[in-house]
Design a protein around this motif. Structure first.
Motif, short mmCIF file in Angstrom:
data_model
loop_
_atom_site.label_atom_id
_atom_site.label_comp_id
_atom_site.label_asym_id
_atom_site.label_seq_id
_atom_site.Cartn_x
_atom_site.Cartn_y
_atom_site.Cartn_z
N ARG A 13 -0.29 4.70 -1.78
CA ARG A 13 1.32 4.22 -2.00
C ARG A 13 1.85 3.41 -1.28
N SER A 14 1.19 3.20 0.01
CA SER A 14 1.71 2.02 0.84
C SER A 14 1.37 0.81 0.15
N ARG A 15 0.31 0.58 -0.25
CA ARG A 15 -0.01 -0.94 -0.97
C ARG A 15 0.68 -1.12 -2.27
N SER A 16 1.28 0.10 -2.84
CA SER A 16 1.95 -0.07 -4.11
C SER A 16 3.27 -0.74 -3.81
N VAL A 17 3.95 -0.45 -2.39
CA VAL A 17 5.37 -0.77 -2.25
C VAL A 17 5.23 -2.11 -1.57
N LEU A 18 4.19 -2.33 -1.01
CA LEU A 18 3.88 -3.52 0.10
C LEU A 18 4.38 -4.87 -0.70
N GLY A 19 3.97 -5.11 -1.82
CA GLY A 19 4.33 -6.79 -2.60
C GLY A 19 5.69 -6.67 -2.53
N PRO A 20 6.23 -5.68 -3.24
CA PRO A 20 7.83 -5.57 -3.61
C PRO A 20 8.59 -5.84 -2.50
N TRP A 21 8.07 -4.91 -1.48
CA TRP A 21 8.98 -5.04 0.00
C TRP A 21 8.85 -6.48 0.61
N ARG A 22 7.53 -7.09 0.69
CA ARG A 22 7.44 -8.34 1.23
C ARG A 22 8.59 -9.19 0.88
N THR A 23 8.69 -9.22 -0.52
CA THR A 23 9.62 -10.59 -1.22
C THR A 23 11.22 -9.97 -1.25
N ALA A 24 11.22 -8.59 -1.09
CA ALA A 24 12.72 -8.01 -1.11
C ALA A 24 12.86 -7.15 0.02
N PRO A 25 12.68 -7.31 1.38
CA PRO A 25 12.86 -6.36 2.45
C PRO A 25 14.16 -5.92 2.71
N GLY A 26 14.19 -5.01 3.45
CA GLY A 26 15.61 -4.45 3.71
C GLY A 26 15.71 -2.99 3.58
N GLY A 27 14.90 -2.49 2.61
CA GLY A 27 14.94 -0.99 2.13
C GLY A 27 13.86 -0.22 2.93
N PRO A 28 14.06 1.06 2.69
CA PRO A 28 13.13 1.92 3.46
C PRO A 28 11.61 2.24 2.85
N GLU A 29 11.38 1.54 1.76
CA GLU A 29 10.11 2.06 1.07
C GLU A 29 8.80 1.93 1.79
N LEU A 30 8.56 0.67 2.45
CA LEU A 30 7.47 0.57 3.21
C LEU A 30 7.42 1.54 4.36
N ALA A 31 8.55 1.53 5.21
CA ALA A 31 8.55 2.44 6.40
C ALA A 31 8.19 3.99 5.94
N ASP A 32 8.67 4.32 5.03
CA ASP A 32 8.65 5.83 4.59
C ASP A 32 7.11 5.80 3.97
N ALA A 33 6.47 4.85 3.40
CA ALA A 33 5.18 5.18 2.95
C ALA A 33 4.39 4.99 4.21
N LEU A 34 4.55 4.26 5.38
CA LEU A 34 3.57 4.29 6.28
C LEU A 34 3.95 5.49 7.11
N ASP A 35 5.27 6.17 7.15
CA ASP A 35 5.25 7.27 7.75
C ASP A 35 4.16 8.49 7.06
N ALA A 36 4.06 8.36 5.83
CA ALA A 36 3.30 9.40 5.09
C ALA A 36 1.66 9.13 5.65
N VAL A 37 1.54 7.80 5.81
CA VAL A 37 0.05 7.63 6.13
C VAL A 37 -0.27 8.35 7.56
N THR A 38 0.69 8.20 8.39
CA THR A 38 0.60 8.59 9.68
C THR A 38 0.63 10.09 9.75
N ALA A 39 1.41 10.77 8.68
CA ALA A 39 1.43 12.18 8.74
C ALA A 39 0.14 12.63 8.18
N ALA A 40 -0.64 11.87 7.21
CA ALA A 40 -1.97 12.49 6.72
C ALA A 40 -3.16 12.10 7.66
N LEU A 41 -2.79 10.97 8.43
CA LEU A 41 -3.83 10.60 9.44
C LEU A 41 -4.18 11.38 10.53
N LEU A 42 -2.90 11.87 11.33
CA LEU A 42 -3.25 12.23 12.52
C LEU A 42 -3.67 13.64 12.61
#
Length: 225
Positions: A100-129
């Motif tokens: 999921r993080s990879r899927s939002v990474l490209g669009p966020w890179r070219t149009a930052p400012g939204g929460p999509e990448l941060a939220d996806a990385l939070d989900a990685v942390t929640a699954a990983l810890l």
């Protein structure tokens, strides 16, 4: 007669330091992603590059465990099969969050400012810890008891081999900034002299510049143990 590497037991604490990279790194990247203002594609590119690196590093780490560690433990009936099955299921859950993080990474890179990448990385942390917690509590003591140094090294080498030469120095930098001074000294002492020399001559400065770019210009030269 068996060689020393075949008899020696591994220093499993090194994996705790590797885990610390992921524990701290994804949380920091999520925080930075939230701070990147709309339109700041230069900073977004730095955050995206480091996110891509850590996502790939986590994938290499888990793939090496899947291919090298779990079969050994199952074959030796250490630990119980249920724990290994949970490790595998947790890897799959983490992989889905990484996807999921990879899927939002490209669009966020070219149009930052939204929460999509941060939220996806939070989900990685929640699954990983929870996975890292259980692995450190239930798997590492077993590895210390029934996996040889040679087998442990083969797993680490398999993960490290997936990095490009430049990425290997990025991985070394993350390892050193995530370690305590004592951990860092012990780790560096085990490196081949040529790697230590290359790190001192160029690797460290390149990593500092990379981290300064990542953190929006904040100087990181003082973070070293």
């Amino acid at each position: 007669m068996a060689t020393t590497a075949e008899n020696q037991r591994p220093d499993v604490h090194e994996m705790v330091v590797v885990h610390r990279i992921f524990r701290q790194g994804f949380a920091e990247l999520a925080e930075l992603a939230r701070r990147v203002p709309a339109g700041d594609t230069a900073w977004a590119s730095a955050v995206s590059d480091e996110t891509e690196f850590l996502l790939s590093a986590l994938h290499h780490h888990h793939t090496a465990e899947d291919e090298h560690l779990w079969p050994l433990l199952v074959a030796r009936s250490e630990p119980d099969a249920g724990l290994v099955e949970r490790m595998e299921a947790q890897h799959e859950a983490v992989a889905q969050a990484v996807g999921r993080s990879r899927s939002v990474l490209g669009p966020w890179r070219t149009a930052p400012g939204g929460p999509e990448l941060a939220d996806a990385l939070d989900a990685v942390t929640a699954a990983l810890l929870p996975h890292l917690d259980e692995e450190e509590a239930g798997i590492l003591p077993v590895c210390r008891r029934c996996v040889t140094q040679a087998e442990w090294q083969a797993m680490g080498d398999a993960a490290f081999a997936e990095f490009s030469n430049d990425e290997k120095f990025v991985a070394l930098g993350w390892m050193l900034v995530s370690a305590t001074p004592e951990e860092s000294a012990a780790f560096v002492a085990r490196l081949p002299w040529v790697v230590r020399a290359m790190w001192s001559l160029m690797g460290r400065r390149r990593f500092e510049r990379r981290m300064t770019r990542l953190r929006g210009g904040s100087d990181v030269a003082g973070v070293w143990p």
